[in-house]
Write a protein that holds these residues in place. Structure first.
Motif, PDB file in Angstrom:
ATOM      1  N   GLY A 224       0.905  -1.259   0.123  1.00 42.53           N
ATOM      2  CA  GLY A 224      -0.139  -0.031   0.019  1.00 42.53           C
ATOM      3  C   GLY A 224       1.015   1.294  -0.031  1.00 42.53           C
ATOM      4  N   GLU A 225       2.120   1.180  -0.057  1.00 47.72           N
ATOM      5  CA  GLU A 225       3.149   2.188  -0.061  1.00 47.72           C
ATOM      6  C   GLU A 225       3.758   2.498  -1.191  1.00 47.72           C
ATOM      7  N   ILE A 226       4.259   3.518  -1.434  1.00 48.33           N
ATOM      8  CA  ILE A 226       5.195   3.927  -2.728  1.00 48.33           C
ATOM      9  C   ILE A 226       6.443   4.646  -2.139  1.00 48.33           C
ATOM     10  N   LEU A 227       7.570   4.466  -2.883  1.00 48.60           N
ATOM     11  CA  LEU A 227       8.761   5.124  -2.581  1.00 48.60           C
ATOM     12  C   LEU A 227       8.819   6.347  -3.679  1.00 48.60           C
ATOM     13  N   VAL A 228       9.165   7.394  -3.078  1.00 46.01           N
ATOM     14  CA  VAL A 228       9.123   8.464  -3.882  1.00 46.01           C
ATOM     15  C   VAL A 228      10.546   9.297  -3.964  1.00 46.01           C
ATOM     16  N   ARG A 229      11.051   9.388  -5.045  1.00 45.60           N
ATOM     17  CA  ARG A 229      12.162  10.261  -5.236  1.00 45.60           C
ATOM     18  C   ARG A 229      11.925  11.774  -5.115  1.00 45.60           C
TER      19      ARG A 229
ATOM     20  N   THR B 192       8.944  13.241   4.248  1.00 45.01           N
ATOM     21  CA  THR B 192      10.215  13.640   4.961  1.00 45.01           C
ATOM     22  C   THR B 192      11.244  14.638   4.276  1.00 45.01           C
ATOM     23  N   TRP B 193      12.078  15.292   4.679  1.00 45.59           N
ATOM     24  CA  TRP B 193      13.135  16.236   4.100  1.00 45.59           C
ATOM     25  C   TRP B 193      14.208  15.392   4.013  1.00 45.59           C
ATOM     26  N   ALA B 194      14.416  14.527   2.525  1.00 45.69           N
ATOM     27  CA  ALA B 194      15.170  13.450   2.451  1.00 45.69           C
ATOM     28  C   ALA B 194      15.117  13.480   0.855  1.00 45.69           C
ATOM     29  N   ASP B 195      16.111  12.581   0.281  1.00 41.56           N
ATOM     30  CA  ASP B 195      16.281  12.041  -0.892  1.00 41.56           C
ATOM     31  C   ASP B 195      15.194  11.253  -1.270  1.00 41.56           C
ATOM     32  N   TYR B 196      14.748  10.495  -0.545  1.00 35.99           N
ATOM     33  CA  TYR B 196      13.631   9.416  -0.814  1.00 35.99           C
ATOM     34  C   TYR B 196      12.607   9.448   0.316  1.00 35.99           C
ATOM     35  N   THR B 197      11.553   9.388   0.256  1.00 32.15           N
ATOM     36  CA  THR B 197      10.350   9.370   1.217  1.00 32.15           C
ATOM     37  C   THR B 197       9.348   8.203   0.895  1.00 32.15           C
ATOM     38  N   VAL B 198       8.890   7.312   1.935  1.00 27.71           N
ATOM     39  CA  VAL B 198       7.950   6.408   1.687  1.00 27.71           C
ATOM     40  C   VAL B 198       6.640   7.151   2.325  1.00 27.71           C
ATOM     41  N   LEU B 199       5.578   7.002   1.210  1.00 30.76           N
ATOM     42  CA  LEU B 199       4.244   7.342   1.555  1.00 30.76           C
ATOM     43  C   LEU B 199       3.196   6.515   1.412  1.00 30.76           C
ATOM     44  N   ASP B 200       2.400   6.775   1.914  1.00 31.43           N
ATOM     45  CA  ASP B 200       0.797   5.780   2.085  1.00 31.43           C
ATOM     46  C   ASP B 200       0.275   6.272   0.661  1.00 31.43           C
ATOM     47  N   ALA B 201       0.072   5.403  -0.418  1.00 37.50           N
ATOM     48  CA  ALA B 201      -0.528   5.663  -1.550  1.00 37.50           C
ATOM     49  C   ALA B 201      -1.936   6.428  -1.343  1.00 37.50           C
ATOM     50  N   ASP B 202      -2.418   6.215  -0.236  1.00 39.69           N
ATOM     51  CA  ASP B 202      -3.997   7.041   0.060  1.00 39.69           C
ATOM     52  C   ASP B 202      -3.746   8.324   0.404  1.00 39.69           C
ATOM     53  N   ASP B 203      -2.565   8.652   0.811  1.00 41.51           N
ATOM     54  CA  ASP B 203      -2.162   9.970   1.184  1.00 41.51           C
ATOM     55  C   ASP B 203      -1.575  10.975   0.360  1.00 41.51           C
ATOM     56  N   VAL B 204      -1.357  10.386  -0.885  1.00 36.34           N
ATOM     57  CA  VAL B 204      -0.812  11.520  -1.806  1.00 36.34           C
ATOM     58  C   VAL B 204      -1.788  11.662  -3.255  1.00 36.34           C
ATOM     59  N   ALA B 205      -1.332  12.772  -3.807  1.00 33.86           N
ATOM     60  CA  ALA B 205      -2.315  13.007  -4.870  1.00 33.86           C
ATOM     61  C   ALA B 205      -1.449  13.308  -6.311  1.00 33.86           C
ATOM     62  N   PRO B 206      -1.783  12.865  -7.208  1.00 31.33           N
ATOM     63  CA  PRO B 206      -1.100  12.835  -8.801  1.00 31.33           C
ATOM     64  C   PRO B 206      -1.103  14.442  -8.909  1.00 31.33           C
ATOM     65  N   VAL B 207       0.017  14.696  -9.643  1.00 34.67           N
ATOM     66  CA  VAL B 207       0.364  16.124 -10.312  1.00 34.67           C
ATOM     67  C   VAL B 207       0.395  15.704 -11.769  1.00 34.67           C
ATOM     68  N   ASP B 208       0.105  16.846 -12.378  1.00 37.90           N
ATOM     69  CA  ASP B 208       0.112  17.069 -13.968  1.00 37.90           C
ATOM     70  C   ASP B 208       1.231  17.804 -14.301  1.00 37.90           C
ATOM     71  N   PRO B 209       2.540  17.791 -14.955  1.00 33.88           N
ATOM     72  CA  PRO B 209       3.503  18.743 -15.270  1.00 33.88           C
ATOM     73  C   PRO B 209       2.961  19.332 -16.637  1.00 33.88           C
ATOM     74  N   GLU B 210       1.963  18.868 -17.068  1.00 38.17           N
ATOM     75  CA  GLU B 210       1.669  19.840 -18.124  1.00 38.17           C
ATOM     76  C   GLU B 210       0.857  21.060 -17.970  1.00 38.17           C
ATOM     77  N   ILE B 211       0.233  21.072 -16.604  1.00 37.53           N
ATOM     78  CA  ILE B 211      -0.511  22.151 -16.304  1.00 37.53           C
ATOM     79  C   ILE B 211       0.681  23.386 -15.725  1.00 37.53           C
TER      80      ILE B 211
END
Length: 336
Positions: free
Chosen positions: A36-41, A98-117
């Motif tokens: 249920g988690e994701i690793l985010v750079r 976290t203030w980090a190179d990589y952070t683990v987040l619950d997928a339910d607690d994030v939102a997608p972003v659109d770099p085109e906007i």
């Protein structure tokens, strides 16, 4: 990409203004996501004035940090590993990390972003928490009407710059207080403010308001507090609305500041003062995101980010908020 993970920790509670001794950078293994988690750079992380309150050992609307905690805030970044069917590697998301190179987040607690906007930093500013704060704070607490005079303190910051533009879209006269000529020029020349006051070179705020807001003040959006607010309260019109968003002038005070007693100034104008927390509008975030995204995509709403390079400089970026280093949103670029 890095094989290890650098991460900032809260090292000690400050007395008065924070300094670099409050922060400690540690290096360890790159974390791994569980079910249920994701690793985010992390590409960009946010530093915000409210974080000063989290450094105090007192109850507040934001949970205080304990000494030894990893520092947290808004981040935007790229998914590099996923244990959720909602996101896959290569997706861009924003959330509380976290203030980090990589952070683990619950997928339910994030939102997608659109770099085109808009570019990724915008999702920590105009398309993130500050933008939503401006949207709901002005429209719900401030209730602007065409022809109103709206005064904004901290007007060149992440929240104030959006407040002023939305007020202009609602047919208001807008006056901003900011801390340099570069900032006041940006407000009037680029964002369309009707007048701007450099509070650092102005001796008499009351006289400055007489010039900039000759018909008085109908809406005051306060990000700062202090003597600017004292002056504005003497200029409130009948049925004025005051939205109290922040008090950065007092965040480093160790004692309770004293000054003019403001409550009597509200009686004659029958003014309304309302504190606001953007989290109270969580069920309406979609509304704000849609409207702000449309304004940004069409160029109706301008935005600016001050980018500090390198995770190692994140504490400097945070401390710079209290000396007014930023124009627009202050962010840290962690990775390309």
């Amino acid at each position: 990409m890095r094989d290890s993970n650098r991460e900032w920790y809260f090292a000690e509670r400050p007395e008065g203004e924070p300094n670099l001794d409050c922060f400690e950078l540690r290096e360890g293994e790159k974390p791994e996501p569980r079910h249920g988690e994701i690793l985010v750079r992390v590409r960009y992380l946010s530093v915000d004035p409210y974080m000063r309150g989290r450094m105090r050992d007192t109850e507040s609307y934001a949970e205080p940090w304990d000494v030894g905690d990893a520092l947290k805030g808004g981040i935007v970044g790229e998914v590099v590993a996923s244990e959720s069917d909602r996101y896959e590697s290569g997706d861009f998301v924003t959330g509380e990390g976290t203030w980090a190179d990589y952070t683990v987040l619950d997928a339910d607690d994030v939102a997608p972003v659109d770099p085109e906007i808009a570019g990724l930093p915008a999702y920590l500013g105009v398309l993130g928490m500050p933008g939503r704060t401006a949207y709901f704070g002005l429209l719900d607490a401030g209730e602007p009407k065409p022809g109103d005079t709206v005064v904004v303190s901290g007007a060149a910051g992440a929240v104030g710059s959006v407040v002023g533009q939305i007020a202009k879209l609602n047919g208001c006269r807008v006056v901003g207080f900011a801390g340099s000529d570069e900032k006041t020029d940006w407000l009037t020349d680029d964002l369309g403010f009707d007048a701007a006051v450099n509070y650092k070179t102005t001796d008499d705020y009351s006289a400055a308001l007489d010039d900039a807001a000759p018909d008085g003040v109908d809406v005051y959006f306060d990000n700062v507090g202090g003597p600017i607010t004292d002056a504005v309260f003497t200029k409130l019109n009948v049925d004025a609305r005051v939205a109290v968003c922040g008090q950065i002038a007092h965040y480093n005070d160790e004692g309770v500041p004293t000054g003019p007693r403001k409550l009597p100034m509200l009686i004659a104008p029958r003014a309304k003062v309302q504190g606001l927390l953007v989290g109270d509008y969580a069920t309406r975030f979609g509304e704000a995101s849609e409207q702000l995204g449309e304004w940004v995509a069409t160029g109706t709403l301008e935005h600016r980010e001050t980018v500090v390079e390198g995770l190692e400089n994140a504490p400097d970026a945070f401390l710079g908020l209290f000396s007014g280093d930023n124009i627009g949103k202050q962010v840290v670029r962690v990775s390309e």
